[in-house]
Design an enzyme around this catalytic site. Structure first.
Site, short mmCIF file in Angstrom:
data_model
loop_
_atom_site.label_atom_id
_atom_site.label_comp_id
_atom_site.label_asym_id
_atom_site.label_seq_id
_atom_site.Cartn_x
_atom_site.Cartn_y
_atom_site.Cartn_z
N PRO A 253 37.51 5.78 -59.07
CA PRO A 253 37.05 4.48 -58.57
C PRO A 253 36.23 4.55 -57.29
O PRO A 253 36.51 5.36 -56.40
CB PRO A 253 38.36 3.72 -58.33
CG PRO A 253 39.42 4.76 -58.24
CD PRO A 253 38.97 5.88 -59.13
N HIS B 41 37.11 16.83 -53.80
CA HIS B 41 36.97 15.69 -52.89
C HIS B 41 35.77 15.94 -51.98
O HIS B 41 35.66 17.03 -51.40
CB HIS B 41 38.23 15.48 -52.04
CG HIS B 41 39.43 15.22 -52.88
ND1 HIS B 41 39.63 14.02 -53.50
CD2 HIS B 41 40.44 16.03 -53.26
CE1 HIS B 41 40.73 14.09 -54.21
NE2 HIS B 41 41.24 15.30 -54.09
N ARG C 38 42.10 13.26 -42.74
CA ARG C 38 42.01 11.80 -42.73
C ARG C 38 43.40 11.18 -42.67
O ARG C 38 44.35 11.82 -42.23
CB ARG C 38 41.21 11.36 -43.95
CG ARG C 38 39.79 11.95 -43.95
CD ARG C 38 38.98 11.50 -45.13
NE ARG C 38 38.80 10.03 -45.12
CZ ARG C 38 38.40 9.35 -46.19
NH1 ARG C 38 38.13 9.96 -47.33
NH2 ARG C 38 38.27 8.04 -46.12
C1 DQA Z 1 37.77 11.06 -52.19
C2 DQA Z 1 38.91 10.97 -51.17
C3 DQA Z 1 39.89 9.87 -51.55
O1 DQA Z 1 40.94 9.80 -50.60
C4 DQA Z 1 39.18 8.53 -51.57
O2 DQA Z 1 40.06 7.51 -52.00
C5 DQA Z 1 37.94 8.54 -52.38
C6 DQA Z 1 37.08 9.71 -52.38
C7 DQA Z 1 36.68 12.08 -51.75
O3 DQA Z 1 35.87 12.44 -52.59
O4 DQA Z 1 36.63 12.45 -50.58
O5 DQA Z 1 37.57 7.54 -52.99
O6 DQA Z 1 38.29 11.50 -53.43
#
Ligand code: DQA
Length: 148
Positions: free
Chosen positions: A11, A101, A108
């Site tokens: 998402p 990610h 974070r």
């Molecule tokens: C993410 C990291 C997740 O915590 C976040 O909710 C995202 C993107 C990333 O690519 O850094 O939507 O997956």
């Protein structure tokens, strides 16, 4: 055995490029897909690249991949931290799974430090921006060649 690698995006990743670019970068998801397609061609892999904001779409695609794909790269976005259902779907797969990610989730908020998906992943790449997808593709090519 097919050499198609499925690349799934969760998402809000459809908003890449405009969504918090100081965290996620200025490249769009289409930019990342194009880079993946070029590299996959060089590596001799076919890719399918998909995004959904809906958990059940991601689960259906993971289930389909069990028959149709050689490996899976997934950025589950926020479902990383919440979805036992996606973890279960991934746990039912026998091929390599690489979790990507864009941001370094460990740097974070505390709620991003836990990943259900990591319990089912072969490897994890975080904090390398869009390059993380390309690193994952290279690692996937290595794993698939090693298994052949
Ligand atoms: C993410 C990291 C997740 O915590 C976040 O909710 C995202 C993107 C990333 O690519 O850094 O939507 O997956």
């Amino acid at each position: 055995m097919t050499s198609t690698v499925l690349i799934l995006n969760g998402p809000n990743l459809n908003l890449l490029g405009v969504r918090q670019p100081h965290i996620y970068g200025y490249e769009t998801l289409a930019d990342i897909e194009a880079q993946c397609r070029t590299l996959a061609g060089d590596l001799g892999l076919a890719i399918e690249f998909k995004q959904s904001n809906a958990e059940h779409h991601l689960i259906d695609w993971i289930q389909e991949a069990r028959e149709a794909a050689a490996g899976l790269i997934i950025n589950p976005a926020a479902f990383t931290h919440t979805s036992i259902a996606i973890m279960d779907a991934l746990s039912a797969c026998e091929f390599p799974i690489l979790e990507v990610h864009l941001s370094n989730v460990h740097r974070r908020e505390a709620f991003r430090h836990h990943s259900y998906v990591s319990l089912a992943a072969t490897g994890v790449i975080a904090g390398c921006g869009a390059q993380g997808y390309l690193l994952a593709l290279r690692q996937m090519a290595y794993l698939l060649a090693r298994a052949a």
